[in-house]
Design an enzyme around this catalytic site. Structure first.
Site, PDB file in Angstrom:
ATOM      1  N   LEU A 132      16.187   4.851  10.940  1.00 40.29           N
ATOM      2  CA  LEU A 132      16.934   3.640  11.269  1.00 40.29           C
ATOM      3  C   LEU A 132      17.938   3.316  10.161  1.00 40.29           C
ATOM      4  CD1 LEU A 132      17.035   1.071  13.180  1.00 40.29           C
ATOM      5  CD2 LEU A 132      15.260   0.091  11.729  1.00 40.29           C
ATOM      6  N   GLU A 134      20.507   3.231   6.943  1.00 41.58           N
ATOM      7  CA  GLU A 134      21.694   3.977   6.491  1.00 41.58           C
ATOM      8  C   GLU A 134      22.011   3.537   5.060  1.00 41.58           C
ATOM      9  OE1 GLU A 134      24.915   3.599   9.265  1.00 41.58           O
ATOM     10  OE2 GLU A 134      23.763   4.601  10.845  1.00 41.58           O
ATOM     11  N   SER A 139      17.994  -3.807   5.490  1.00 42.31           N
ATOM     12  CA  SER A 139      17.448  -5.015   6.124  1.00 42.31           C
ATOM     13  C   SER A 139      18.259  -5.418   7.353  1.00 42.31           C
ATOM     14  CB  SER A 139      17.451  -6.169   5.113  1.00 42.31           C
ATOM     15  OG  SER A 139      16.501  -5.924   4.099  1.00 42.31           O
ATOM     16  N   THR A 167      11.507   8.665   5.786  1.00 44.86           N
ATOM     17  CA  THR A 167      10.204   9.160   5.321  1.00 44.86           C
ATOM     18  C   THR A 167       9.827  10.425   6.081  1.00 44.86           C
ATOM     19  OG1 THR A 167       9.561   6.883   4.914  1.00 44.86           O
ATOM     20  CG2 THR A 167       7.791   8.502   4.943  1.00 44.86           C
ATOM     21  N   ARG A 252       4.127  -2.228  11.144  1.00 45.12           N
ATOM     22  CA  ARG A 252       3.817  -3.176  10.063  1.00 45.12           C
ATOM     23  C   ARG A 252       2.317  -3.448   9.957  1.00 45.12           C
ATOM     24  NH1 ARG A 252       9.408  -6.572  11.306  1.00 45.12           N
ATOM     25  NH2 ARG A 252      10.720  -5.116  10.140  1.00 45.12           N
ATOM     26  N   GLU A 376       9.532  -0.625   5.961  1.00 44.38           N
ATOM     27  CA  GLU A 376       9.245  -1.267   7.260  1.00 44.38           C
ATOM     28  C   GLU A 376       9.503  -2.778   7.209  1.00 44.38           C
ATOM     29  OE1 GLU A 376       6.316   0.254   9.828  1.00 44.38           O
ATOM     30  OE2 GLU A 376       6.150   2.161   8.761  1.00 44.38           O
ATOM     31  N   GLY A 377      10.505  -3.158   6.414  1.00 43.50           N
ATOM     32  CA  GLY A 377      10.910  -4.544   6.280  1.00 43.50           C
ATOM     33  C   GLY A 377      10.399  -5.145   4.986  1.00 43.50           C
ATOM     34  N   THR A 378      11.326  -5.604   4.135  1.00 42.53           N
ATOM     35  CA  THR A 378      10.946  -6.180   2.842  1.00 42.53           C
ATOM     36  C   THR A 378      10.137  -7.477   3.047  1.00 42.53           C
ATOM     37  OG1 THR A 378      12.946  -7.520   2.792  1.00 42.53           O
ATOM     38  CG2 THR A 378      13.085  -5.323   1.765  1.00 42.53           C
TER      39      THR A 378
HETATM   40  N1  CAA Z   1      10.532  -6.903  19.305  1.00 39.35           N
HETATM   41  C1  CAA Z   1      11.398  -6.790  20.355  1.00 39.35           C
HETATM   42  N2  CAA Z   1      12.677  -7.243  20.311  1.00 39.35           N
HETATM   43  C2  CAA Z   1      13.086  -7.838  19.158  1.00 39.35           C
HETATM   44  C3  CAA Z   1      12.255  -7.972  18.038  1.00 39.35           C
HETATM   45  C4  CAA Z   1      10.919  -7.479  18.143  1.00 39.35           C
HETATM   46  N3  CAA Z   1      10.068  -7.578  17.115  1.00 39.35           N
HETATM   47  N4  CAA Z   1      12.937  -8.583  17.056  1.00 39.35           N
HETATM   48  C5  CAA Z   1      14.169  -8.834  17.526  1.00 39.35           C
HETATM   49  N5  CAA Z   1      14.247  -8.380  18.818  1.00 39.35           N
HETATM   50  C6  CAA Z   1      15.400  -8.467  19.704  1.00 39.35           C
HETATM   51  C7  CAA Z   1      15.797  -9.933  19.904  1.00 39.35           C
HETATM   52  O1  CAA Z   1      15.086 -10.515  20.962  1.00 39.35           O
HETATM   53  C8  CAA Z   1      17.273  -9.803  20.220  1.00 39.35           C
HETATM   54  O2  CAA Z   1      17.400  -9.443  21.578  1.00 39.35           O
HETATM   55  P1  CAA Z   1      18.697  -9.832  22.463  1.00 39.35           P
HETATM   56  O3  CAA Z   1      19.738  -8.846  22.140  1.00 39.35           O
HETATM   57  O4  CAA Z   1      18.217  -9.698  23.869  1.00 39.35           O
HETATM   58  O5  CAA Z   1      19.091 -11.218  22.101  1.00 39.35           O
HETATM   59  C9  CAA Z   1      17.695  -8.616  19.368  1.00 39.35           C
HETATM   60  O6  CAA Z   1      16.514  -7.857  19.099  1.00 39.35           O
HETATM   61  C10 CAA Z   1      18.339  -9.028  18.053  1.00 39.35           C
HETATM   62  O7  CAA Z   1      17.422  -9.843  17.343  1.00 39.35           O
HETATM   63  P2  CAA Z   1      17.881 -10.717  16.105  1.00 39.35           P
HETATM   64  O8  CAA Z   1      19.053 -11.559  16.508  1.00 39.35           O
HETATM   65  O9  CAA Z   1      16.668 -11.407  15.563  1.00 39.35           O
HETATM   66  O10 CAA Z   1      18.393  -9.598  15.101  1.00 39.35           O
HETATM   67  P3  CAA Z   1      18.932  -9.710  13.626  1.00 39.35           P
HETATM   68  O11 CAA Z   1      20.089  -8.806  13.511  1.00 39.35           O
HETATM   69  O12 CAA Z   1      19.078 -11.126  13.224  1.00 39.35           O
HETATM   70  O13 CAA Z   1      17.782  -9.018  12.711  1.00 39.35           O
HETATM   71  C11 CAA Z   1      15.692  -8.493  11.764  1.00 39.35           C
HETATM   72  C12 CAA Z   1      16.484  -9.021  12.962  1.00 39.35           C
HETATM   73  C13 CAA Z   1      14.290  -8.995  12.018  1.00 39.35           C
HETATM   74  C14 CAA Z   1      16.161  -8.980  10.442  1.00 39.35           C
HETATM   75  C15 CAA Z   1      15.738  -6.945  11.814  1.00 39.35           C
HETATM   76  O14 CAA Z   1      17.027  -6.481  11.543  1.00 39.35           O
HETATM   77  C16 CAA Z   1      14.730  -6.310  10.868  1.00 39.35           C
HETATM   78  O15 CAA Z   1      13.534  -6.236  11.144  1.00 39.35           O
HETATM   79  N6  CAA Z   1      15.230  -5.786   9.711  1.00 39.35           N
HETATM   80  C17 CAA Z   1      14.413  -4.973   8.814  1.00 39.35           C
HETATM   81  C18 CAA Z   1      14.507  -3.542   9.245  1.00 39.35           C
HETATM   82  C19 CAA Z   1      13.423  -2.683   8.665  1.00 39.35           C
HETATM   83  O16 CAA Z   1      12.236  -3.024   8.740  1.00 39.35           O
HETATM   84  N7  CAA Z   1      13.813  -1.527   8.145  1.00 39.35           N
HETATM   85  C20 CAA Z   1      12.903  -0.539   7.674  1.00 39.35           C
HETATM   86  C21 CAA Z   1      13.100   0.712   8.483  1.00 39.35           C
HETATM   87  S1  CAA Z   1      11.847   1.902   8.590  1.00 39.35           S
HETATM   88  C22 CAA Z   1      11.543   2.412   7.029  1.00 39.35           C
HETATM   89  O17 CAA Z   1      11.178   1.632   6.242  1.00 39.35           O
HETATM   90  C23 CAA Z   1      11.719   3.847   6.660  1.00 39.35           C
HETATM   91  C24 CAA Z   1      10.599   4.701   6.933  1.00 39.35           C
HETATM   92  O18 CAA Z   1      10.814   5.862   7.256  1.00 39.35           O
HETATM   93  C25 CAA Z   1       9.202   4.235   6.784  1.00 39.35           C
END
Ligand code: CAA
Length: 394
Positions: A132, A134, A139, A167, A252, A376-378
């Site tokens: 996911l 880049e 975040s 990962t 998470r 997986e999200g700070t």
């Molecule tokens: N389940 C389903 N849908 C969801 C959701 C959830 N948990 N959270 C949000 N959505 C949907 C919303 O309903 C919304 O839908 P619509 O388009 O229909 O309105 C859409 O997604 C957008 O939601 P937001 O407006 O809340 O989105 P946002 O841009 O404000 O950001 C955020 C939300 C929670 C901050 C999100 O960007 C986030 O979780 N960021 C952190 C990302 C992350 O965890 N990255 C780590 C990646 S993995 C990793 O760590 C690497 C690895 O290999 C282990």
């Protein structure tokens, strides 16, 4: 152990008890003795990862018909805790295969995709990854620049871009990838793709030199006119962001369990040392300053466990009603990752200079715990998610 919420309850069945005993024995016999060596070398522990696959641990919640063990989320959590106690790196590799890779395909894949793409990874024969992030978006996951453009014949998406912090990527055979198909649509323009890492146009960039979980390999991946067949779109064009978020909710809970496992390992070491180490003519555990640390560590561990069980129940409820368990998963991840930071720090402190030495695993627990507040999200993102959901704001 039994936890109740409404009509749902969480109880250890005989199957859970047997799994717990088997995983604990395996982790302590096969993984714990090699953990320090892999941490030192930074080598990917392919041999023990294959053994986890042979035990059915790489697809715990995946139904047997798709090559998994067909167990439930409690079984997954118990496994994550035991593997993380022995070595956090192994639990990271396990969690990516189980939740980040298999979960999304199980929930959003077609029958054909499930049959073709889940079995090799759930069985442990191959390694899965989830991509996911880049270089310029972590975040703010919806803000990505990787592009997938449908070719004129409408048979393939041509993918270009660079993803980071993936990962298991250096060893991944298959990857769930998120990139933009309609840039102007923002998060609604993101689509998920099933990627074969052996196909042309795919390459790996730099491997990250990390503070902790050093045996879990993490790298960039690069797409250069990678032609992905349209049959490998997961869950529909424009559905990628929702898929990514849904998968992270489950992921998470796994990271919360990983953090709890690291904390439990550190706590067990601290408890033993507090009983044995003599200072000023008595075991250091007889002094109130050490007792305060023990009490605070134990309380945070058990509070974290309760939040994990609450999140499992919320997930079970959501799976029955079609709702979400985002808040409960975020609370468990937030609390357990911060508890792991506290517990590993205090456990190291109780050991004094010995805790700072590589002779003991305390400093490794301390370093390994750090990532659970980031990936997986700070912690900041978890707080934002919890507060927004509580306030009814987005
Ligand atoms: N389940 C389903 N849908 C969801 C959701 C959830 N948990 N959270 C949000 N959505 C949907 C919303 O309903 C919304 O839908 P619509 O388009 O229909 O309105 C859409 O997604 C957008 O939601 P937001 O407006 O809340 O989105 P946002 O841009 O404000 O950001 C955020 C939300 C929670 C901050 C999100 O960007 C986030 O979780 N960021 C952190 C990302 C992350 O965890 N990255 C780590 C990646 S993995 C990793 O760590 C690497 C690895 O290999 C282990």
């Amino acid at each position: 152990m039994a936890v109740q919420a409404g009509a749902l309850s969480l109880a250890m069945s005989d199957e859970h008890e047997m799994l717990l005993a088997a995983v604990r024995e395996f982790a302590q016999r096969e993984i714990a003795p090699v953990a320090a060596g892999y941490d030192e070398s930074g080598e990917f522990p392919l041999d023990t990862v294959r053994k986890m696959g042979d035990m059915g641990l790489m697809g715990i919640e995946t139904p047997e018909e798709y090559g998994g063990a067909g167990l439930d989320t409690l079984a997954y959590v118990l496994t994550m805790i035991e593997i993380a106690k022995a070595d956090a790196s192994h639990s990271t590799i396990l969690s990516v295969n189980n939740s980040l890779y298999c979960k999304g395909i199980l929930q959003f894949g077609t029958e054909r995709q499930k049959r073709e793409w889940i079995r090799p990874v759930a069985s442990g024969a191959e390694i899965g990854a989830y991509s996911l992030t880049e270089p310029m978006s972590g975040s703010d996951a919806g803000n990505m620049t990787s592009r997938a453009i449908l070719n004129e014949a409408r048979t393939h998406y041509i993918i270009n871009g660079r993803k980071s912090w993936v990962t298991s990527a250096p060893y991944a055979d298959r990857i769930v990838l998120f990139c933009m198909t309609t840039a102007e649509a923002g998060h609604r323009g993101i689509t998920a793709f099933l990627i074969d890492s052996k196909a042309p146009g795919f390459s790996r960039g730099k491997t990250e030199p990390k503070l902790g979980i050093r045996a879990s390999a993490t790298s960039e991946i690069i797409f250069d006119d990678y032609a992905c067949p349209v049959e490998q779109v997961l869950g529909g064009v424009g559905q990628g962001f929702k898929i990514a978020m849904t998968v992270l909710d489950a992921g998470r809970i796994g990271i919360a369990a990983q953090a709890l496992g690291i904390a439990e390992a550190a706590y067990a070491a601290a408890l033993g040392y507090a009983r044995e180490r003599q200072a000023f003519g008595a075991p250091i555990g007889s002094y109130q300053m050490i007792q305060q640390k023990i009490a605070d560590m134990k309380t945070r561990i058990e509070a974290g466990r309760a939040l994990i069980y609450q999140a499992i129940l919320a997930k079970q409820r959501a799976e029955q009603t079609g709702g979400r368990y985002t808040t409960e998963a975020s609370m468990a991840k937030l609390f357990c990752s911060e508890a792991a930071a506290f517990v590993t720090d205090e456990a190291l402190q109780i050991h004094g200079g010995l805790g700072y030495s590589k002779e003991l695993p305390l400093e490794r627990y301390y370093r390994d715990a750090r990532i659970t507040r980031i990936y997986e999200g700070t912690s900041e993102i978890q707080r934002m998610v919890i507060a927004r959901n509580e306030l009814g704001m987005r």
